[in-house]
Write a protein that holds these residues in place. Sequence first.
Motif, PDB file in Angstrom:
ATOM      1  N   ASP A 265      -5.260   1.560  -7.840  1.00  0.00           N
ATOM      2  CA  ASP A 265      -4.627   2.249  -6.706  1.00  0.00           C
ATOM      3  C   ASP A 265      -5.430   1.891  -5.466  1.00  0.00           C
ATOM      4  O   ASP A 265      -6.654   1.743  -5.530  1.00  0.00           O
ATOM      5  N   ASP A 294      -5.898  -3.097  -3.443  1.00  0.00           N
ATOM      6  CA  ASP A 294      -4.481  -3.295  -3.129  1.00  0.00           C
ATOM      7  C   ASP A 294      -3.779  -3.942  -4.328  1.00  0.00           C
ATOM      8  O   ASP A 294      -4.291  -4.895  -4.929  1.00  0.00           O
ATOM      9  N   ALA A 295      -2.598  -3.427  -4.664  1.00  0.00           N
ATOM     10  CA  ALA A 295      -1.888  -3.877  -5.858  1.00  0.00           C
ATOM     11  C   ALA A 295      -1.567  -5.370  -5.802  1.00  0.00           C
ATOM     12  O   ALA A 295      -1.760  -6.090  -6.779  1.00  0.00           O
ATOM     13  N   ASP A 312       4.591   1.424 -10.730  1.00  0.00           N
ATOM     14  CA  ASP A 312       5.226   2.642 -10.204  1.00  0.00           C
ATOM     15  C   ASP A 312       4.839   2.816  -8.733  1.00  0.00           C
ATOM     16  O   ASP A 312       4.080   3.721  -8.384  1.00  0.00           O
TER      17      ASP A 312
END
Length: 408
Positions: A265, A294-295, A312
Motif C-alpha cells: 500500500d 506505489d502499486a 483492490d
Amino acid sequence: MNNELKKIILRKGKEESLGRFHPWIFSGAIHHTEGPAALEEGDTVEVLASDGRFLAIGHWQVGSIAVRVLTFKHQPINRAFWQKRLSAALDVRKTIGVADQESSCGKSPADKRNDIYRLVHGEGDNLPGLVIDIYGPTAVMQAHSVGMHVCREEIAAALREVMGDRLRAIYYKSETTLPFKAQLGQENAFLWGETANDIARENGLAFHIDWLKGQKTGFFVDQRDNRSLVEQYARGRNVLNMFCYTGGFSVYAMRGGARLVHSVDSSAKAIELVEANMELNFPGDTRHKAYAEDAFRFMEQMQEKYSLIILDPPAFAKHKDALRNALRGYTKLNAKAFEKIQPGGILFTFSCSQAVNKDQFRMAVFTAAAMAKRKVRILHQLHQPADHPVNIYHPEGEYLKGLVLYVE
Ligand code: SAH
C-alpha cells in the motif's frame, strides 16, 4: 400529519421515476417550493406532483440530487420511523447470518465468529444518505446527506433502542462525507458512550478498526465474502495483496495456508495497520511482509514469483467524467498482473467505482489479458456482500465488482 412540512412541487411529468420507487429527485425536476419559510438544507420535505398529488417525503439539499426519498407513504418522520427502518435492517442482517452470532449459542463456531457488518447501506436499506457499520460493541454512523446529519441524534436514539445491549458506543464520522459548502460545523465524535476497544472480528479473524482516522468507517466491510474466497485458494501459494489497506485479504490468505504473503500500500499508515493486524492473528509468523510503496512501481519491479494476486484499488472513477481514464487505469494495472503472474496463477481483480459498470470493467480486464497474451478463464464473478444490499429500484447502488481469473 406533516402539515408543517415545506413542500416541493415537481414539474409536469417529472413524477414518473417516483412511480417506479426510485429514491432520488434531481434538481431539474422541481417546479417550485411552498411553505412558511424558505427551504433550508437538510429539511424534511413533502413532494407533490404538479396536480398537487402527494408523492413522497424526503430530505432536501442543494445539489443535483435535490431530494432523497425516505418514504412514499404519508407518515411522520420521527424516532418511531427510524426505529422501524433500523429494525428492518437488523432483521436482514440476522437473516444473512452476519449479526448476532455470539448470542446464538453454538450456532457459529468460535473460529468463525463475526461481529463486523454493515447494518445500514443507504438506499439499499431505504435510508438514503445513511451508513452504519457495526464493529463489535461500537456502531460507526456516517451521514452522506445533510438531512441525515440533521437527524443524527434522533437516529442514534433509535439505534440504541434497536440494538439494545449489543451496543456500547455510537461514533459519528461524517467530516468528509457531507457537502463541504453546507458548513455544518460537523466533527467526528462519539454521539453516545465511548469505547477504547478497537478490536472486532470478521469470520473469526481479529482486526483493529481505526474509526477515528481510518478510511470510510475504519474498515472495508464490503470485502468479507471475497476475502473468504481468497482464503480457499491460498494454500501453498505465494500471495501478493496490492492496495492492502488494513490487510484484510492478507490475513485470510495466511489462515488459508499461503506459503508467503506480501502486502503493498502506498500509505505508511496502512502498512502499520497491516502489521498490527498480522501481529494480532499470526504473531511472529515470518511468512508475511509489508511494503509501503506505489502499486504501479512495485509491480514494475517485482519478480515473477506470485501465484495469487489481489488487486483492490481505490475507486479510479469517482464521477462519470473520469470514466475513460479510469478504464485505462484498470487495464494498465491488470496488464501488469497478467504479465507477471505465474502460470496456473489466480488473479482476484476488483473495481469499487460506481461509475464503472460490470461490462466496462470486464472489458478493461479482457483488454489487459490480451495485451499480456495470456490464456485466461473466469472462475468467479464477485460483487458486494448481502449486508450491502441493492434496492431493486435503485440499480445505482451496485458498485463493487470483481473477477477471479485462472491464468494459464
Ligand atoms: N483491499 C483493502 C481496501 C483497499 S482501499 C481492504 O480489503 O481493506 C485502497 C487502498 O489503496 C488504500 O489503502 C490506499 O492507501 C491505497 N492506494 C491508493 N493509491 C495507491 C497506489 N498508487 N499504490 C498503492 N496503494 C495505493
